[in-house]
Design a protein around this motif. Structure first.
Motif, PDB file in Angstrom:
ATOM      1  N   VAL A 110       0.822  -1.206   0.000  1.00  0.00           N
ATOM      2  CA  VAL A 110       0.000   0.000   0.000  1.00  0.00           C
ATOM      3  C   VAL A 110       0.857   1.259   0.000  1.00  0.00           C
ATOM      4  O   VAL A 110       0.385   2.342  -0.368  1.00  0.00           O
ATOM      5  N   THR A 111       2.127   1.155   0.453  1.00  0.00           N
ATOM      6  CA  THR A 111       3.105   2.230   0.349  1.00  0.00           C
ATOM      7  C   THR A 111       4.448   1.588   0.036  1.00  0.00           C
ATOM      8  O   THR A 111       4.557   0.372  -0.102  1.00  0.00           O
ATOM      9  N   ASP A 112       5.477   2.412  -0.042  1.00  0.00           N
ATOM     10  CA  ASP A 112       6.807   1.879  -0.329  1.00  0.00           C
ATOM     11  C   ASP A 112       7.332   0.983   0.786  1.00  0.00           C
ATOM     12  O   ASP A 112       8.202   0.144   0.546  1.00  0.00           O
ATOM     13  N   ASN A 113       6.828   1.162   2.029  1.00  0.00           N
ATOM     14  CA  ASN A 113       7.365   0.372   3.135  1.00  0.00           C
ATOM     15  C   ASN A 113       6.288  -0.381   3.908  1.00  0.00           C
ATOM     16  O   ASN A 113       6.527  -0.826   5.031  1.00  0.00           O
ATOM     17  N   MET A 114       5.107  -0.531   3.300  1.00  0.00           N
ATOM     18  CA  MET A 114       4.038  -1.243   3.996  1.00  0.00           C
ATOM     19  C   MET A 114       3.241  -2.099   3.022  1.00  0.00           C
ATOM     20  O   MET A 114       2.925  -1.662   1.907  1.00  0.00           O
ATOM     21  N   ALA A 115       2.941  -3.325   3.473  1.00  0.00           N
ATOM     22  CA  ALA A 115       2.121  -4.242   2.680  1.00  0.00           C
ATOM     23  C   ALA A 115       1.055  -4.847   3.583  1.00  0.00           C
ATOM     24  O   ALA A 115       1.243  -4.969   4.801  1.00  0.00           O
ATOM     25  N   MET A 116      -0.066  -5.211   2.976  1.00  0.00           N
ATOM     26  CA  MET A 116      -1.179  -5.780   3.726  1.00  0.00           C
ATOM     27  C   MET A 116      -1.690  -7.031   3.025  1.00  0.00           C
ATOM     28  O   MET A 116      -1.528  -7.194   1.811  1.00  0.00           O
ATOM     29  N   ARG A 117      -2.325  -7.885   3.826  1.00  0.00           N
ATOM     30  CA  ARG A 117      -2.891  -9.130   3.291  1.00  0.00           C
ATOM     31  C   ARG A 117      -4.156  -9.458   4.075  1.00  0.00           C
ATOM     32  O   ARG A 117      -4.173  -9.379   5.312  1.00  0.00           O
ATOM     33  N   LEU A 118      -5.200  -9.791   3.354  1.00  0.00           N
ATOM     34  CA  LEU A 118      -6.461 -10.221   3.973  1.00  0.00           C
ATOM     35  C   LEU A 118      -6.802 -11.598   3.435  1.00  0.00           C
ATOM     36  O   LEU A 118      -6.921 -11.792   2.219  1.00  0.00           O
ATOM     37  N   ALA A 119      -6.940 -12.558   4.343  1.00  0.00           N
ATOM     38  CA  ALA A 119      -7.314 -13.921   3.966  1.00  0.00           C
ATOM     39  C   ALA A 119      -8.635 -14.264   4.640  1.00  0.00           C
ATOM     40  O   ALA A 119      -8.926 -13.796   5.743  1.00  0.00           O
ATOM     41  N   PHE A 120      -9.425 -15.096   3.981  1.00  0.00           N
ATOM     42  CA  PHE A 120     -10.733 -15.439   4.533  1.00  0.00           C
ATOM     43  C   PHE A 120     -11.120 -16.850   4.103  1.00  0.00           C
ATOM     44  O   PHE A 120     -10.611 -17.393   3.115  1.00  0.00           O
ATOM     45  N   LYS A 121     -12.044 -17.413   4.876  1.00  0.00           N
ATOM     46  CA  LYS A 121     -12.577 -18.728   4.540  1.00  0.00           C
ATOM     47  C   LYS A 121     -13.947 -18.877   5.183  1.00  0.00           C
ATOM     48  O   LYS A 121     -14.144 -18.496   6.335  1.00  0.00           O
ATOM     49  N   THR A 122     -14.885 -19.414   4.446  1.00  0.00           N
ATOM     50  CA  THR A 122     -16.190 -19.768   4.997  1.00  0.00           C
ATOM     51  C   THR A 122     -16.588 -21.116   4.422  1.00  0.00           C
ATOM     52  O   THR A 122     -16.338 -21.402   3.243  1.00  0.00           O
ATOM     53  N   SER A 123     -17.163 -21.953   5.243  1.00  0.00           N
ATOM     54  CA  SER A 123     -17.543 -23.289   4.781  1.00  0.00           C
ATOM     55  C   SER A 123     -18.773 -23.753   5.532  1.00  0.00           C
ATOM     56  O   SER A 123     -19.087 -23.270   6.622  1.00  0.00           O
ATOM     57  N   GLU A 124     -19.457 -24.716   4.940  1.00  0.00           N
ATOM     58  CA  GLU A 124     -20.648 -25.275   5.553  1.00  0.00           C
ATOM     59  C   GLU A 124     -20.896 -26.655   4.976  1.00  0.00           C
ATOM     60  O   GLU A 124     -20.621 -26.907   3.797  1.00  0.00           O
ATOM     61  N   ASN A 125     -21.367 -27.567   5.818  1.00  0.00           N
ATOM     62  CA  ASN A 125     -21.896 -28.819   5.284  1.00  0.00           C
ATOM     63  C   ASN A 125     -23.223 -29.105   5.971  1.00  0.00           C
ATOM     64  O   ASN A 125     -23.489 -28.620   7.066  1.00  0.00           O
TER      65      ASN A 125
END
Length: 841
Positions: A185-200
């Motif tokens: 997002v800038t020269d010295n910062m990075a971001m990550r968003l991970a997600f998961k949804t499941s159903e049986n």
């Protein structure tokens, strides 16, 4: 399973190792691990380690730690309806809410010591390392059997935005959606968003309720920020949250005694057992047939006679769980040295309602409401590698609070059915054909009250248990390696730990006369609870302190350029504590003894089993790691011998688990891992483990249901019988376990790639209880998984199957509460087939 299959992985490994190296351009990728708190090649680490990469976890559909256990030699993770059992090399903690695990789990450097924390689903995982054997120096207390080191994915500063999303549908009306987005997002910062949804929508068939059972919904997300304000400072912040909701449970009574067998096995069964047996025979005679069907449950899940309305406890059988984890890691490069700070916060809460009679009767419910919070801080210094003396040293602090409220409710009227029970089942002198209702008796509690000379009209009765455990610990540690020569290295380690614990354990009784949950000191209620369920009113307040030195030593020898041998000696410990079981007699009474006129209304002194002692371990390991065929194959092996003293074990007691310390236990075994890049397109692997884990001296082991029926005080001081398990196997210790797997990929025309993979996982028979009852022996089994698909530069489609031959597998087996002589099981899923698609950008 034929014996020849047991030896197949070992034969395969030896065959691969001795294959003539004709010409091998194919090389395996190097695997980097952090098992010693610094990044190293797996082949250079003198520890028995299995490392599973994130790509493998994604491709094989490994959804959580329980699924991962199939791929790791000597690892057993069995999710029960209440607790999770984690065993490594035949050692684990069993089921008691006060236990921390013998196998410590660390997620991004934060200790997760509770069994419930093993249930969190996998999402966006970089790597999982399973370290076998005591890891006391660098990982600390409660790693007497080993450690699981989970590293989640982080963004790289400077990378452009990228991501992936995948969706899968399964034939159990299930779906899985997961993905991530990551970038700077800038020269010295990075971001990550991970997600998961499941159903049986149900894995098993509840033939009593006429519906599918085990409906599960999972949601998890993780947010990660990496900030590099200067060239020598890296800040990594992670926050993750998950919600898990389960309706129903994969458990059922599997061995229901016939009337004839009851008279042989448990002729002295309790009145409550007799009532449950007689009414089940009378109203649900099909249970004997239904219990033998595969993937079938036959229980009411607290819905009772009408099968629609909850009549006991707080709700239908199910569980709601929430977890939150926060990690702040700072790495500061001070010249050649790395300074690391890891600050962690971990919390969870769950609410369970469990139909713990595992019968079609409305009989017993257990409800748990548990909260846990933990704060930890570690400071560490790591020297530059490649010097004569390389070292890691640090300090650690941890504070945790565990608190839960548990309610056990018993419906002695059994949703109105007891009035139809034959009266002579409880008073043999009464004539045939006369029912309890004919005598004006509506509940078993009322019947027992009459025998006690009281006019007691209670139907539902129970107990409320409050438990609070506060723990504080700190440690200082260091591990240094002397690089004596280019081929010899000596590593010495030492850790000092202090820990203190304070506990409050309180219990009250209630019935539906005074009100559910309203404390009641009615003498008849007290007598019924004590005589039938070994349950009392008490208020315990105790504390304990522990301090330990944990040394370790390791010698490595490089044999040529591609092989390494090592020998290690280490010690570990798991701190003692206070049992969270709610049933159990207080100090001064024997099991089931009624309180006397001179006993207090509220007991304040627990019995000797309330506090359990520190568990200690001494371990020897000899191993080797070999890179063969010009880098095309790895072959790693280890022999280990381990002695445990004061082994903490648990045993099922009514509707809870009690604790005892086994005198001593010895464990030895061999583990072999092999990986071969056979061609550019084909990779083959095998692992095999042989395990000999037995109680060395355990003459006062918990007694089986048959033994207790013969003598109620079996194993107690002054009794004439006991259950001597000396020389017998410990729980969750299959003599053989093995896995064979392959991964194949081939480029096709048009830039598409065909891929396929699969595994065969085998476990030998093992016992799953602390009393080694032969009826609780889990038979050997194998599970086969298969997948195949196509992928392009940015997309992938895959068809897959888990346990494709639909083998019925039991995670554990145990005494059915109150129903002496019968046994219930927790089942694993049968065959599941699915289709998955993924798009990356």
């Amino acid at each position: 399973m034929p014996f020849s299959f047991r030896k197949a992985p070992l034969v395969a490994a030896i065959a691969l190792a001795t294959t003539a190296p004709l010409s091998y351009a194919q090389r395996l990728e190097e695997v980097i691990v952090t098992a010693q708190k610094r990044a190293e090649s797996l082949q250079d680490v003198p520890i028995s380690v299995s490392a599973i990469q994130g790509d493998k976890i994604q491709q094989a559909g490994i959804t959580n730690m329980a699924a991962l256990a199939d791929y790791v030699p000597n690892l057993q993770i069995a999710e029960g309806t209440v607790d999770t059992s984690i065993y490594l090399r035949g050692m684990g903690s069993g089921n008691n809410a006060a236990f921390e695990q013998s196998v410590g789990m660390y997620i991004d450097g934060i200790y997760m010591g509770r069994g419930r924390q093993y249930r969190s689903p996998f999402v966006d995982i970089e790597r999982v390392e399973v370290l076998r054997g005591p890891q006391g120096t660098l990982f600390g207390k409660n790693t007497v059997a080993g450690a699981v080191n989970v590293t989640t994915a982080s963004p790289d500063v400077g990378d452009e935005f990228s991501g992936s999303i995948s969706g899968a549908v399964e034939d159990n009306d299930g779906y899985i959606v997961e993905g991530y987005i990551s970038g700077s997002v800038t020269d010295n910062m990075a971001m990550r968003l991970a997600f998961k949804t499941s159903e049986n929508d149900g894995t098993f068939d509840n033939t009593y309720l006429g519906e599918d059972e085990l409906n599960v919904e999972d949601t998890l997300f993780r947010f990660t920020t990496v900030w590099q304000p200067t060239d020598n400072l890296d800040v990594n912040f992670k926050y993750s949250h998950s919600d898990y909701e389960r309706t129903g449970a994969p458990s059922t009574t599997k061995r229901f005694l016939s009337p004839e067998q009851r008279e042989v096995d448990v002729p002295n069964r309790s009145s409550f057992a007799e009532a449950a047996y007689v009414l089940t025979d009378q109203f649900y005679p099909e249970i004997a047939q239904q219990s033998q069907k595969e993937f079938v449950t036959f229980k009411d899940n607290n819905f009772g006679v009408d099968r629609k309305t909850v009549g006991i406890g707080s709700g239908p059988d199910g569980s709601e769980n929430t977890t939150d984890n926060v990690v702040l890691k700072l790495d500061y490069q001070m010249g050649d040295f790395l300074l690391t700070s890891i600050t962690g916060y971990s919390a969870y809460d769950y609410v369970d309602a469990v139909d713990v009679d595992w019968l079609p009767l409305q009989f017993i419910d257990r409800g748990d409401d548990q909260e846990f919070e933990q704060f930890s801080q570690e400071f560490r210094i790591t020297s530059p590698g490649g010097e004569f003396f390389d070292y890691v040293a640090g300090v650690y602090y941890e504070q945790s609070d565990l608190e839960f409220d548990r309610r056990v409710t018993i419906d002695s009227a059994m949703d109105g059915l007891f009035q139809f029970a034959p009266a002579n089942a409880f008073v043999p002198s009464l004539p045939d054909g006369l029912t309890a209702g004919d005598l004006g008796v509506q509940s078993l509690a009322q019947f027992i009250g009459i025998t006690l000379g009281a006019d007691y009209r209670g139907g539902q009765l129970g107990r409320d248990h409050h438990y609070q455990l506060d723990s504080d610990s700190w440690a200082v540690f260091g591990q240094g390696t002397f690089n004596i020569s280019d081929t010899f290295r000596l590593t010495l380690g030492l850790r000092y730990t202090e820990e203190s614990k304070e506990v409050i354990s309180q219990q009250t009784l209630f019935d539906d006369i005074g009100g559910i949950g309203v404390p009641n000191n009615d003498p008849t209620l007290i007598a019924i609870q004590a005589g039938s369920f070994n349950t009392y009113i008490y208020d315990y307040k105790e504390d304990r302190d522990t301090d330990k030195w944990l040394p370790a030593a390791n010698l490595q020898w490089d044999v040529g350029d591609d092989s390494m041998l090592y020998i290690s000696l280490s010690q570990g410990f798991k701190s003692g504590g206070f049992s969270a079981a709610d049933d159990g007699e207080p100090g001064g009474l024997t099991g089931g003894q009624l309180p006397g006129p001179d006993d207090p209304a509220v007991f304040t002194t627990p019995n000797d089993d309330f506090e359990f002692e520190d568990e200690e371990v001494d371990a020897l390991e000899i191993g080797g790691k070999h890179t063969l065929l010009d880098g095309g194959m790895t072959l790693n092996w280890a022999y280990f011998y381990t002695e445990y003293d004061n082994l903490q074990t648990s045993v099922f007691k009514g509707v809870g688990f009690g604790v005892t310390n086994a005198a001593s236990t010895t464990v030895q075994g061999i583990e072999i891992d092999a990986m071969w890049q056979a061609t550019d397109d084909m990779r083959l692997g095998a692992n095999v483990a042989w395990l000999d884990a037995e109680f060395e001296d355990f003459v006062d082991a918990p007694c089986t249901a048959k033994q207790v029926d013969f003598e109620a005080l079996c194993g107690s001081p002054g009794s004439v019988t006991n259950n001597d398990l000396s020389g017998q196997s410990t729980p969750y210790a299959p003599e053989y376990s093995a896995a064979l797997f392959f991964d194949y990929s081939h480029m096709m025309s048009g830039g598409m790639e065909f891929f396929a993979g699969g595994e065969i996982n085998y476990k030998d028979e093992f016992t799953s209880t602390g009393d080694n009852d032969p009826f609780d022996l889990i038979e050997s089994y194998s599970k086969t998984n298969l997948r195949l698909g196509l992928r392009g530069d940015a997309w992938e489609v895959m068809a897959y199957g888990r346990n494709i031959f639909d083998e019925e597998v039991f995670n554990n087996s145990f005494d059915t509460p109150v129903l002496a002589g019968s046994h219930s099981v927790v089942m694993d899923e049968g065959a599941v087939f699915g289709l998955r698609g993924r798009y990356s950008f």
